[in-house]
Design a protein around this motif. Structure first.
Motif, PDB file in Angstrom:
ATOM      1  N   SER A 218       0.821  -1.215   0.000  1.00 25.94           N
ATOM      2  CA  SER A 218       0.000   0.000   0.000  1.00 25.94           C
ATOM      3  C   SER A 218       0.854   1.263   0.000  1.00 25.94           C
ATOM      4  N   GLY A 219       2.098   1.156   0.462  1.00 27.93           N
ATOM      5  CA  GLY A 219       2.964   2.316   0.591  1.00 27.93           C
ATOM      6  C   GLY A 219       2.589   3.208   1.758  1.00 27.93           C
ATOM      7  N   LEU A 220       1.753   2.702   2.648  1.00 30.76           N
ATOM      8  CA  LEU A 220       1.278   3.481   3.789  1.00 30.76           C
ATOM      9  C   LEU A 220       1.995   3.090   5.074  1.00 30.76           C
ATOM     10  N   THR A 221       1.945   3.979   6.035  1.00 27.97           N
ATOM     11  CA  THR A 221       2.424   3.637   7.383  1.00 27.97           C
ATOM     12  C   THR A 221       1.331   2.839   8.090  1.00 27.97           C
ATOM     13  N   LEU A 222       1.669   2.279   9.233  1.00 22.01           N
ATOM     14  CA  LEU A 222       0.677   1.538  10.012  1.00 22.01           C
ATOM     15  C   LEU A 222      -0.487   2.453  10.401  1.00 22.01           C
ATOM     16  N   GLU A 223      -0.181   3.704  10.767  1.00 23.63           N
ATOM     17  CA  GLU A 223      -1.232   4.655  11.145  1.00 23.63           C
ATOM     18  C   GLU A 223      -2.173   4.941   9.974  1.00 23.63           C
ATOM     19  N   GLU A 224      -1.598   5.172   8.796  1.00 31.06           N
ATOM     20  CA  GLU A 224      -2.422   5.454   7.621  1.00 31.06           C
ATOM     21  C   GLU A 224      -3.254   4.240   7.227  1.00 31.06           C
ATOM     22  N   TYR A 225      -2.650   3.078   7.297  1.00 26.23           N
ATOM     23  CA  TYR A 225      -3.338   1.858   6.877  1.00 26.23           C
ATOM     24  C   TYR A 225      -4.560   1.577   7.753  1.00 26.23           C
ATOM     25  N   PHE A 226      -4.418   1.818   9.074  1.00 28.43           N
ATOM     26  CA  PHE A 226      -5.525   1.560   9.992  1.00 28.43           C
ATOM     27  C   PHE A 226      -6.379   2.794  10.270  1.00 28.43           C
ATOM     28  N   GLY A 227      -5.969   3.949   9.753  1.00 28.80           N
ATOM     29  CA  GLY A 227      -6.753   5.165   9.954  1.00 28.80           C
ATOM     30  C   GLY A 227      -6.729   5.670  11.380  1.00 28.80           C
ATOM     31  N   ILE A 228      -5.556   5.634  12.018  1.00 28.73           N
ATOM     32  CA  ILE A 228      -5.426   6.110  13.390  1.00 28.73           C
ATOM     33  C   ILE A 228      -4.381   7.231  13.458  1.00 28.73           C
ATOM     34  N   ASP A 229      -4.364   7.946  14.559  1.00 29.21           N
ATOM     35  CA  ASP A 229      -3.370   9.016  14.723  1.00 29.21           C
ATOM     36  C   ASP A 229      -2.301   8.598  15.704  1.00 29.21           C
ATOM     37  N   SER A 230      -1.303   9.461  15.880  1.00 33.90           N
ATOM     38  CA  SER A 230      -0.229   9.196  16.825  1.00 33.90           C
ATOM     39  C   SER A 230       0.270  10.512  17.395  1.00 33.90           C
ATOM     40  N   TYR A 231      -0.354  10.905  18.509  1.00 38.54           N
ATOM     41  CA  TYR A 231       0.113  12.107  19.230  1.00 38.54           C
ATOM     42  C   TYR A 231      -0.277  11.959  20.693  1.00 38.54           C
ATOM     43  N   TYR A 232       0.494  12.576  21.557  1.00 35.68           N
ATOM     44  CA  TYR A 232       0.203  12.486  22.987  1.00 35.68           C
ATOM     45  C   TYR A 232      -1.009  13.350  23.324  1.00 35.68           C
TER      46      TYR A 232
END
Length: 294
Positions: free
Chosen positions: A279-293
């Motif tokens: 897919s060329g996506l990151t794990l976050e993009e692939y699952f539709g999630i974010d990553s921030y505190y």
């Protein structure tokens, strides 16, 4: 005179037995004629009585043991029924009666009786998306989650390492599982040296590190000197063949929350690794999630 004396003795014996409430020569069931009992017969009677007593005691004990066993089985059956997870999809939190945070391999939703795979679900404070354990800045791990390196992750890395070696490449295991406490020490040291804002770009806060999952491995030099090496290039192009993904690729810092790390791979299983890589996506993009505190 002799008969009179014998008669008096006999009468005295009868009156004596009547006083103690027993009739001479009678059993509990039917009247019998008086009998003369020898020493051998008395001994046999005693032995028989003792045998019957022991037999009765043994039978009683056996019945009690059988009753106890049945009760234990009933308790076990009731406990299993009460702890069963609810069926159906959707986000859910399930309390398990098994030891918390056991983690031999990446589980699937069906391992917990969820039926069709839900997009996201939680077990013992761990977040899974389509069977993949998530740990990033938005999704944390409990402090007592301490699985060690995942055996399948380790064995797949061994295959990766062996195949790379056959092509003249030297890839070695530099860092794997880290406990919550150890990650806390690492992170705090970076904060003391570079400040929290800078540390957050390359080091995870305790409870947010993928290394605590036991499914992440850093290889070779854990710094920018590994970037562009033949090993780094091969790793990025082939690690998915062994169930890994390059977790923090170039140009995705704003999405993953971390700088480019050519040395950090994450095990997700071959079905998922091929899909994410292609897919060329990151794990976050692939699952539709974010990553921030938060």
């Amino acid at each position: 005179m002799k008969k009179t004396i014998l008669g008096a003795i006999a009468l005295t014996a009868i009156l004596s037995c009547s006083a103690c409430g027993k009739d001479v020569g009678k059993s509990d069931e039917s009247p019998l004629a008086p009998v003369t009992t020898t020493n051998e017969e008395v001994s046999a009677a005693v032995t028989t009585t003792a045998s019957k007593t022991n037999e009765k005691t043994t039978t009683t004990t056996s019945d009690e043991e059988s009753e106890t066993t049945t009760t234990a089985e009933e308790v076990t059956e009731n406990t299993t029924t009460a702890d069963a997870a609810p069926a159906g999809g959707g986000e859910s939190s399930v309390q398990q009666s098994s030891p918390a945070h056991s983690h031999d391999s990446v589980p699937s939703p069906n391992d917990y009786n969820y039926g069709p795979a839900p997009a996201q679900y939680n077990i013992d404070g761990l977040t899974y998306i389509q069977g993949v354990l998530i740990a990033n800045k938005s999704y944390s791990l409990p402090a007592d989650f301490n699985p060690g390196i995942d055996p399948t992750c380790q064995s797949q890395f061994n295959k990766l390492q062996s195949d790379a070696s056959a092509q003249g490449l030297n890839i070695w295991f530099a860092s794997g599982f880290r406990s919550y406490d150890y990650q806390s020490q690492i992170y705090n040291n970076y904060v003391a040296r570079d400040g929290q804002a800078a540390a957050d770009t390359y080091s995870a806060r305790p409870g947010h590190s993928e290394h605590q999952t036991g499914l992440a491995i850093d290889v070779n030099q854990i710094d920018d000197s590994f970037i562009g090496t033949p090993e780094a290039i091969w790793l990025e192009n082939h690690c998915h063949e062994y169930g890994f993904i390059l977790r923090y690729p170039q140009g995705k810092q704003d999405i993953t929350g971390y700088k480019y790390e050519s040395w950090h791979i994450r095990y997700v299983g071959t079905d998922m690794s091929y899909a994410i890589h292609n897919s060329g996506l990151t794990l976050e993009e692939y699952f539709g999630i974010d990553s921030y505190y938060h």
